[in-house]
Scaffold this motif. Structure first.
Motif, PDB file in Angstrom:
ATOM      1  N   TYR A 151       2.155   1.493  -3.700  1.00 41.48           N
ATOM      2  CA  TYR A 151       1.229   1.578  -4.846  1.00 41.48           C
ATOM      3  C   TYR A 151      -0.102   2.223  -4.507  1.00 41.48           C
ATOM      4  N   LEU A 188      -3.947   2.901  -3.074  1.00 38.90           N
ATOM      5  CA  LEU A 188      -5.174   2.105  -3.057  1.00 38.90           C
ATOM      6  C   LEU A 188      -5.605   1.659  -4.448  1.00 38.90           C
ATOM      7  N   THR A 189      -4.952   2.170  -5.489  1.00 43.99           N
ATOM      8  CA  THR A 189      -5.325   1.773  -6.858  1.00 43.99           C
ATOM      9  C   THR A 189      -4.095   1.255  -7.603  1.00 43.99           C
ATOM     10  N   ARG A 200       0.834  -1.213   0.000  1.00 43.12           N
ATOM     11  CA  ARG A 200       0.000   0.000   0.000  1.00 43.12           C
ATOM     12  C   ARG A 200       0.863   1.256   0.000  1.00 43.12           C
TER      13      ARG A 200
END
Lengths: 197, 708
Positions: free
Chosen positions: B538, B540-541, B535
Motif C-alpha cells: 500500500y 506510504l499513503t 508498506r
C-alpha cells in the motif's frame, strides 16, 4: 463423617452498611461474612483494589480507610460501617495522576501491575505514618522522629509483596515523592458526593 | 530497523503504554472483565491422594439458598478427545493427587459457593499412593526426550578417562526443591456458553454453541488449540481474551484444570457467566510447580584449570498423571568446553499434580549445580573463579561443534568484575568480618538458549489515520505492550502515536505464547514482516481499511549456528554468625542480550529475574507432606512459603553489553525474561562460601543450614 452437616441458616442475613468509596456514598445490604475487599470488587465493581491472597499476607488489597492504610481482605465490611475508603483510582486518574502514581510510572516501579494499586496506597499511607513520627523496626532510636531513608522505606513497604521484583524501583519512586513534598500533603481527603444504592 | 537515531523508537527509553492504567488500578485483569449477573464457582478438591470416588452427597449444598449447581463426575459434560490428561477432568471416579479438582459448586455469591462446597460429603476408596521423592526410586525411568525435544541423555568421549586424567576433580550432589510460581494475580477464569445463530453460513442454518472465556493466560492462541479437541469444537466456536495478566512466570503458560472446571460448570447453565479465581492455597495444588531435582555433578580439570570431563546426572520428580521432563541438563551440554562429557535425565513418578514451566525451567536448577560445582573446582585449584570460566570458554558449541552466532560471556564476566569491585574480594573464606557478620563475594555465569517458536503471525490495518497492529501476544508485565509498539513504529516508519496495538485475543492473528523468553524476537519479527508487507502493498499513503498480514521470519542461515544469550551474576552477602541469616547486600547482573528495544522495560525484566533469584536462594521451598494419606504442600500460603520482600532486596542492578544478533531474527534481540534468574542462587551460594567457608548444595539457604 456420618453426621449430616448443619447447613446453617437457610434464609439470607443482610446487614445495612454505609460505605463511602472514592468519594461516592453507598448504602448496602451485606452478607455479614463479606470483606471490604469482596464488597468493593464484587458488589460495587471497584476493581482498583486487588485480591492476592485473601489472608493479609501480600498487601495487594491495601486501601486507605479513613486515611490509614489497611488490608481490606482482613476488614469485615460490617465493622467498617460509615468508613471513607480510598483506592488507587480515587487517588488519581489516568489523566491526572497522583504524585505517587506518577513516580511509580517514572521509575518503572512495577511490571505486571497487579500489586501496584496496593503498593501505591500503602506508600501514601506509609509516608503519612512517617510524617506523624511513627517508628519502625529499623528506626535506630524510637524516641526520635524517624527519618525518610531507603532502609525505612524498604522496611515499611515489606508488607506489600511484588513477585515481578520491582522493589528497587518502588523504593526510588517513594523516595522521590517523600523528598519532594511534605508527606502529609500527599493524602487528599475523600469527599462524599452522592448516595447510590 | 530504522537506523536514524533521531526518529528511531527502538532502543529509546519509553514509559509503559499500559502504565497509567496500572498505577490507577484500572487495567482490567481477567476476573475484572465486565460481566452481567455472574455466578461464582468454588471447587471441590480431593482429600485423598490416590483412589476412586465412591459416593458424593451434595444434598445439603443443593438445599442451600443461592446454590445454582453442583458439578461432579456424575453430571459433568462429556469431553471428546483425551489429548491432555491434566485437562481431561471429571470424566471418571479416579483421583490422581491430593487437591485435584473433583467438582465444583456454583452459586449466586462467592460466600455461598464457598460455604456450600464445605457441605458436600465425598466418600473414597483409597489406593496405595506414593508421593515421597527419592532419587533411587524403583520405578524411575528414562523419558527418552526432555521438554525441548532433545534426547534425555548425551555422551561424548569417555568421562572415566577424562576424570582419570584430571589433576583435580569435583564430585558432588546438588538439590533444588519444589517451588510454586505465586504470581500476585491468582489464576482467574470467566466462562460463558451461548448459542451462535448460523444464518446460512456455509449453507448451514440453525445454531451452534459458542464459548467465551476471559482468562489470565500467557497465550490465548495456544490455549484455544489445547482446549478444542477436548471440547470437540471448531476454532470459531471458542473466543478467549486476556489483555492484562498479573504475573505468570510459566504458571499461566498452558491452561490447567481450573479452566476446564469453569468451562464445564458454565456448560450446565448456558447464558450465564461463571467466575472463578483460585485462592492462594489452591494455587499450590493444581496449576503446576517447579519440580524437585537431585543432581550429581562431576568435573575433572588439569592443574591449569582446563576441564577434562563434565558429567551431570539428574533425577527429578514427575506426576504420574502427566510428565513434565524438565531440560535440567541443557546448559551443561553447551556452556563449557571439555573433551569428555555425559549427561542423563531420569524421572521419578509420583502421585502428585503435574509440574510445569517456571521461570527458566532447566537452566535454573541445572545452572545452580553447574555454577556451584565450578566454584568448588576453582577453590580446589586455587584459581580465581572468573579466570576458571574464561579458560573453559568454548570456541564452538561443545556438543554440536557449530559456531556461536554471538558469544560475549567473557565480556560480561570481565565488565561485571570491574563494575562490582571484584578485585576487593579475598579468595580465602572468612577473611572479612564486621561484628557478627561474615562478608563475601561470589560469581556465576548465566546462559539461556534461543527456544523454538511455533508459527506466529501479525497484522497491520489502517483505520481512521492510525495503524492498528494485531497479534495474539500477551503482556505479563514484560513490557510487550510497549516494545511491540516501538518495533511496529520503526518498521512502519511512523511515530509511536500513530500505532494502536491489539494483543490478548483469539480474534487476532495466531501467536506463540509468552514463554521461553521468545516474546520480543518472535512477536517482534511477525510485526516487522507484517509492516513490511503492508508498506510493499500500500505504500506510504494507505487507504482506509487497507490490511496486511505477516509471519515471523528467521534466517535459514541461523541453523548453522548455536544461538544463546549469556550473562554473569555477582553477589555480595553477609551472613550472621549468631543466627545464620543471609543478607544479599548487592547483586549485579551483566548481560549479552542482543539488541535492547526499551532499556526501561528491559532493566525491569533483568532486575525482576535477579530478585526472584534472591527469593529462590534465600526462601523458596514447597514442603510436600509425603506421609501416607497426605501428599499436599503444607506451607501453601505466604506465611509459610516466603518470597523476597522489599527489605530482602537492597541493591540489585543490571547492565548489558549490546551486540544485536541477526540470527535471532530481524529484531536482533535475544530473550531476556529468564536469564536474570539463571545462576543467581549459585552466585549467592558461592558468596556464602566465600564469607563463611560453608558450602551449601541444597536450595534454599535458610538460617538452619548456616547457624554456627
Amino acid at each position: 463423617m456420618k453426621d449430616t452437616p448443619d447447613p446453617g441458616p437457610t434464609f439470607p442475613i443482610a446487614l445495612p452498611i454505609q460505605l463511602a468509596v472514592n468519594g461516592k456514598r453507598h448504602q448496602l445490604d451485606l452478607d455479614p461474612r463479606a470483606s471490604v475487599l469482596d464488597t468493593l470488587r464484587d458488589r460495587l465493581g471497584v476493581m482498583s483494589v486487588k485480591k492476592g491472597c485473601d489472608h493479609g499476607q501480600c498487601g495487594a488489597c491495601t486501601v486507605l480507610a479513613d486515611g490509614k492504610r489497611v488490608l481490606s481482605c482482613l476488614c469485615l465490611a460490617a465493622s467498617y460501617d460509615g468508613a471513607d475508603i480510598l483506592t488507587a483510582e480515587g487517588l488519581g486518574t489516568v489523566d491526572q495522576l497522583h504524585p505517587m502514581q506518577q513516580a511509580f510510572l517514572d521509575h518503572d516501579g512495577f511490571q505486571c501491575g497487579y500489586c501496584t494499586p496496593g503498593q501505591i496506597c500503602s506508600a501514601v499511607g506509609m509516608l503519612d505514618e512517617l510524617a506523624q513520627g511513627m517508628p519502625s523496626h529499623v528506626t535506630p532510636d524510637v524516641r526520635k522522629v524517624a527519618e525518610l531513608n531507603d532502609a525505612e522505606i524498604r522496611e515499611r513497604m515489606s508488607g506489600n509483596l511484588c513477585r515481578c521484583g520491582a522493589y528497587v524501583n518502588i523504593v526510588s519512586a517513594i523516595r522521590e515523592v517523600g523528598q519532594g513534598q511534605a508527606a502529609s500533603a500527599a493524602l487528599p481527603m475523600p469527599v462524599a458526593r452522592e448516595v447510590t444504592r | 530497523m530504522t537506523t536514524d537515531p533521531k526518529t528511531a523508537s527502538v532502543g529509546q527509553d519509553r514509559v509503559r503504554i499500559d502504565g497509567p492504567l496500572k498505577v490507577t488500578g484500572t487495567a482490567p485483569y481477567a476476573f475484572e472483565q465486565p460481566t452481567e449477573n455472574p455466578a461464582y464457582l468454588f471447587p471441590l478438591t480431593s482429600t485423598i491422594t490416590r483412589g476412586k470416588i465412591r459416593a458424593i452427597d451434595a444434598s445439603a449444598a443443593r438445599a442451600l439458598s443461592g446454590v445454582l449447581e453442583v458439578l461432579t463426575h456424575e453430571n459433568a459434560p462429556k469431553l471428546l478427545a483425551k489429548t491432555d490428561t491434566e485437562l481431561y477432568i471429571l470424566q471418571s471416579r479416579d483421583v490422581h493427587y491430593f487437591g485435584e479438582n473433583i467438582g465444583a459448586v456454583v452459586a449466586e455469591t462467592q460466600e455461598i459457593a464457598r460455604h456450600a462446597a464445605s457441605l458436600v460429603r465425598v466418600e473414597y476408596d483409597t489406593e496405595q499412593e506414593d508421593t515421597r521423592f527419592r532419587p533411587e526410586h524403583p520405578e524411575r525411568y528414562n523419558p527418552g526426550k526432555i521438554n525441548t525435544g532433545i534426547p534425555a541423555d548425551s555422551k561424548q568421549g569417555n568421562v572415566e578417562q577424562g576424570l582419570a586424567e584430571a589433576a583435580v576433580t569435583v564430585d558432588e550432589v546438588y538439590a533444588t526443591p519444589y517451588e510454586h510460581h505465586n504470581p500476585m494475580e491468582m489464576h482467574s477464569v470467566i466462562a460463558e456458553w451461548d448459542r451462535e445463530r448460523l444464518d446460512g453460513v456455509l449453507g448451514v442454518l440453525g445454531e451452534r454453541p459458542h464459548l467465551r472465556i476471559h482468562d489470565a493466560s500467557q497465550g490465548v492462541s495456544y490455549e484455544r488449540l489445547m482446549l478444542l479437541p477436548l471440547l470437540g469444537l471448531l476454532p470459531q466456536q471458542v473466543e478467549i481474551s486476556s489483555p492484562y495478566v498479573g504475573g505468570a512466570f510459566g504458571s499461566k503458560g498452558i491452561p490447567h484444570a481450573q479452566v476446564m472446571l469453569t468451562v464445564l460448570a458454565a456448560r450446565l447453565m448456558p447464558g450465564r457467566a461463571v467466575k472463578y479465581m483460585l485462592s492462594r492455597q489452591q494455587m499450590f495444588r493444581s496449576v503446576g510447580h517447579r519440580l524437585t531435582t537431585h543432581q550429581r555433578f562431576r568435573l575433572g580439570a588439569a592443574a591449569d584449570g582446563t576441564l577434562t570431563a563434565i558429567t551431570h546426572d539428574v533425577q527429578q520428580s514427575s506426576s504420574r498423571l502427566k510428565q513434565f521432563a524438565e531440560q535440567t541438563v541443557n546448559a551443561t551440554r553447551h556452556l563449557y568446553a571439555a573433551p569428555h562429557r555425559e549427561t542423563s535425565t531420569r524421572m521419578v513418578p509420583l502421585d502428585i499434580g503435574p509440574a510445569t514451566f517456571m521461570r527458566a525451567p532447566g537452566e535454573f536448577p541445572g545452572m545452580f549445580a553447574q555454577e556451584t560445582a565450578m566454584d568448588e573446582l576453582a577453590v580446589k585449584l586455587g584459581l580465581d573463579p572468573i579466570e576458571l570460566r574464561l579458560r573453559n570458554k568454548p570456541d564452538t558449541d561443545p556438543e554440536s561443534g557449530k559456531p556461536h552466532s554471538s558469544h560475549h560471556l567473557g565480556e560480561c564476566l570481565k565488565e561485571g568484575a570491574r563494575l562490582f569491585g571484584w578485585e576487593k574480594r579475598q579468595a580465602q573464606p572468612r577473611a572479612r568480618q564486621e561484628g557478627e557478620w561474615l562478608c563475601g563475594m561470589g560469581v556465576a555465569a548465566a546462559t539461556y538458549p534461543r527456544q523454538m517458536t511455533p508459527p506466529t503471525k501479525a497484522s497491520v490495518a489502517f483505520r481512521e489515520g492510525k495503524y492498528h497492529v494485531g497479534i495474539a501476544a500477551a503482556d505479563l508485565g514484560t513490557g510487550a505492550w510497549t516494545v511491540l509498539t516501538q518495533i511496529a513504529a520503526d518498521a512502519l516508519k511512523v511515530p509511536e502515536e500513530d500505532v494502536v496495538l491489539h494483543i490478548g485475543h483469539t480474534d487476532l492473528p495466531l501467536a506463540f505464547l509468552a514463554g521461553g523468553s521468545t516474546g520480543t524476537y518472535n512477536w517482534g519479527s511477525a510485526v516487522m514482516v507484517a509492516a513490511v508487507n503492508f508498506r510493499d502493498r500500500y505504500g506510504l499513503t494507505p487507504a482506509e481499511g487497507d490490511e496486511a498480514e505477516g509471519s515471523a521470519f528467521f534466517p535459514d542461515e541461523a541453523k548453522k549456528y548455536m544461538l544463546d544469550a549469556y550473562g554473569a551474576h555477582f553477589a555480595e552477602v553477609k551472613v550472621s554468625t549468631v543466627t545464620g541469616e543471609v543478607h544479599v547486600t548487592r547483586l549485579l547482573g551483566v548481560y549479552d542480550p542482543g539488541r535492547i528495544i526499551n532499556p526501561r522495560t528491559a532493566n525491569s525484566q533483568f532486575i525482576g529475574g535477579m530478585t526472584m533469584g534472591i527469593s529462590a536462594a534465600l526462601h523458596e521451598e514447597s514442603y510436600l507432606d509425603s506421609r501416607p494419606g497426605y501428599g499436599h504442600v503444607v506451607n501453601s500460603d505466604f506465611a509459610g512459603y516466603h518470597i523476597a520482600a522489599n527489605a530482602d532486596v537492597p541493591d540489585v542492578q543490571a547492565r548489558w553489553i549490546e551486540h544485536p544478533d541477526p540470527m535471532f531474527g530481524p529484531t536482533g534481540a535475544k530473550g531476556i525474561g529468564e536469564i536474570g534468574i539463571v545462576g543467581v542462587p549459585a552466585a549467592i551460594g558461592n558468596a556464602i562460601y566465600n564469607a563463611t567457608g560453608k558450602r551449601l548444595r541444597e536450595l534454599p539457604f535458610t538460617p538452619a543450614k548456616l547457624v554456627e
